[in-house]
Each structure stands twice: as structure tokens, then as C-alpha cells.
Design an enzyme around this catalytic site. Sequence first.
Site, PDB file in Angstrom:
ATOM      1  N   TYR A  91       0.833  -1.203   0.000  1.00  0.00           N
ATOM      2  CA  TYR A  91       0.000   0.000   0.000  1.00  0.00           C
ATOM      3  C   TYR A  91       0.870   1.257   0.000  1.00  0.00           C
ATOM      4  CZ  TYR A  91      -3.482   3.426   1.557  1.00  0.00           C
ATOM      5  OH  TYR A  91      -4.289   4.531   1.663  1.00  0.00           O
ATOM      6  N   LYS A 137       1.022   4.259  -2.906  1.00  0.00           N
ATOM      7  CA  LYS A 137       0.775   5.681  -2.673  1.00  0.00           C
ATOM      8  C   LYS A 137       2.014   6.523  -2.989  1.00  0.00           C
ATOM      9  CE  LYS A 137      -3.532   5.373  -1.556  1.00  0.00           C
ATOM     10  NZ  LYS A 137      -4.565   5.904  -2.478  1.00  0.00           N
TER      11      LYS A 137
END
Length: 492
Positions: free
Chosen positions: A149, A153
Site C-alpha cells: 500500500y 501511494k
Amino acid sequence: MEIAFHGKRALVTGASQGIGREIVKQLVKCGAKVVAVSRNKNLLESLKAEVPSVEIIVVDLSNWAETEKALKNVGPVDLLVNNAGLAILEPIGQIPQESVDRIFDINVKAVINVTQIVAKGLIARKAPGAIVNISSQASKVGLQDHAAYCASKGAVDAFTRVAALELGPHNIRVNTVNPTVILTDMGKLGWSDAAKAGPMLEKIPLKRFGEVHEVVDAILYLLSDKASLVNGVSLLTDGGYVAVSSKMNISFVGKQALVTGAASGIGKEITQRLVQCNAKVIAVDINPELLNSLKREIPTVTPLALDLSKWENVNNLNLLELGHVDLLVNCAGVCFEEKITEITERNVDRQFDVNTKLIINLTRKVASDLISRNVPGSIVNISSQASMAGIVLQSVYCATKGAVDAFTRAAALELGPYGIRVNSVNPTIIMTEMGRRAWSDPVKSAPMLAKIPLGRFGKVEEVADAVIYLLSDRASLINGACLPVDGGFLAN
């Protein structure tokens, strides 16, 4: 600051719930026509029932071709919010390809794909536009079990900067909003447990999670002409989380630290900083009451009430049971002020037991484990300016700290070939509670302050910053150093 989008048409992905749903509602309130995109048909239809003017498009954005097909005839779009996102929490070593693909398909590839579609339309119409990509604080700092994750990002932030560079000449601005934990319905469900929420809240200076409207307000600003000169920016809406957690961009994800003297003063501050930098921490102290208080403040620490100045207690430490130690901070220390003519054997033994022998023994224990596992490590010993300058009534204390510095240099020499760095931090008087009590009298403190070029004593956070730096890979070539944190005392 009044914001209006009359005559503008906006497209919002991930629009059926949470932040995305609120973005849609607020854009409509500000006069925009909105196209709401999501893969959840039922939730989109409920949004349509709530806000009848909204157009809805059902599509799985992880499918590149289907997204192109669904948005091919979407019509003119002036404002884009790439809000759709996915998080799958898995530790490194247990991340399957399917998770990486799914996360990147939604969080990165969908952002690129939809941005291209909208940007092409804007350029063809020679119309200005604004794009906001929803990123995360996870792009700036490491978060436990968030490796894929965080990477996704980070990719969003990097893509945003390039898009801002390429699309800026067409008067299309591209920015990100990077929130902390936000109390959507899902956020409330995921973070309602105080034991889980406590450590994260501890890292946020405002001591609270974000509300949906706070993220939406930031997005509306970036979409509006009020932000007409803002381009390629990552706007943190995190209550200061990144300002604390990423000092020098230091992270100890996957590392465990052991801190002695951890329940108060400098040791407590070091423990807090290590946790903020994502380390697991074994907090050792002789005072069980203070350790219990520390545990209440920082639920993730592992408290260990033990007198490590006793040689056998170190020998009996089971590092396999506690979890292997990668970082060691030898912070425990005592000082008894006595005239040289009145020194007692008891006080000599106690100071050397705590200040010197404990460091030697615990360093031996941790280094042996690091070598057996063939992994690098970092050790920081808390010494003192007293190791390098004589201080009246502290002759034995000075001797113990001189021994610490000498041991630090010898340990650095022996352990360096194994990738284990050993350094010391040598503070001046530090304004712990004990320091304030001992040095609050101006008659006593004035002569010492006169010897410090900066004219003041130190703060616990200033020592902790030095320790965190030396523990980190930022100090990867520093070994055997004694770092004064003394305002220039030793230079005088």
C-alpha cells in the site's frame, strides 16, 4: 473562503461511500455537475436517490479496458478526483502477487488511466482543469504491514508530480491530498479499539484522527481557482503525523529495539520516538510502577521490570522469547555526588554496576545474538559530557562515563566487521524532571550555563533525536563516535 463550481463538470471515482460519497455531495452543493464512478451498483443507486442530479457509472476501475470503454463517452470533464483506493495489510515475506496486483491496479493504474482520459479531453477542448489524486500519509512514512500500500501511494505522489509537469502548460493542475486515518464508517470500525488506535494517535500531534469533511475541504480547495498557483503538491491532512514520524525520514519498520532506563526521562523519550518511527520496543526499567504507566501511554511497548545491573539477570534474558533485538539503547544510569575524600565503596560499585558493567554485559548479550543471526545492528550508549571534562563532586560518575566511551570505541572496532555499529551520545545537563529539580537554583546553574556557548541546558527530545539518528541507516558510516549534545560545553 467561498468556493463555487457553477458551470463545471466533475468526475469522482470511488464515489459510492466514505470520502468519495461526501466529495460528490459537496461538489453538487458548490454548483458542479457530478459523474460518480464506482463498481458498487447498489451504493451508487442509493447515492443517486440521495442526490438526484448525479450521473452514475458502474465500472471496475481495476480493469483498464473496461474503464476506457465506460468513460469513452463520458462527455466534458473539468474536475477530476481519483479517490478509489484499496489497502490489503500483509507483512513483508507474506505478500502474494495477487495482493500487489490488486492494490496497484486500483491505487495506481486506475489513477493513470482515468487521468489520461480526462486530460485528453481537456487538452482537446483547450480548457483548463484541476485533478486531485487521493494519496495517503503512507506515501511519506513506513507503516507496519502496509508495504504494498505504501509503495502504491508513493507511486501516486510521483505520478502526480510528473503529471503536473506535463499538463501544467495546458493549464491543468494536478495535486494530491494525503490524509491520515479518517473516521469514515469503515475507519470507525477499523480504529475503534483503543489498544490499536492508541499508538497511532500518539504519533499525531493533534491527538485525533481526521474527519471526512476535513479531507473534502482540502480537495475542494485544490480543485478551485483559490488554488490557481498550486500544482504538483502533496497536501498533508494528517494532524502533523508526518512531521513527527518522518523526522529525517527515519523508519524502523520490522526492527525491535531494547531500551534500558526506559520508564522516565531520556529513556522514555527515546522509547516514544522509536515507536513513532515504527519500531517494536522492549522497555526495561527497575521501576515497575513507571513501566506500567509507560505501557498505558504506549500500549505497543513490551515492559520488562528488571535490574540489569545484576550480571546474572542479563545472562538469564531470553532474547528468543522476547523477540530478537536489532537496536540497543543503553540509557540506564545513576549519579551520586561525593567529595573525593568521602567516596564510599558502595557508591562506586553501584555507579559502575549501572553505568558501565550493565552496558558491557548487555552489549555482549545483544551482539552475540546479532552475530549468531548474521544480521546488522546498531547500539547507542548514553554517556555524558562528564566523560571528557571534570565535574566537581562527580569524580566516580566521570570515571564510569570515561569507561563507557572507551568501551564504545573498542566495541565498534570488534563488532564493526559484523555490521554492528556502536556509538555513544554525550549530553550536557538535560531538563528531565530530575534535571529541573537539581538545576533550578540559579546560583548553582549559572556557572554551568556560563560554560555552554548556547547558554542553556538541553531538552530530552534533543538527546532522543541524536540517538534515533545514530540508530538509523542515516548514520550508516558512523561507528565508534562519541557525539556531544552539549551546546558547545566541550568546545569551551
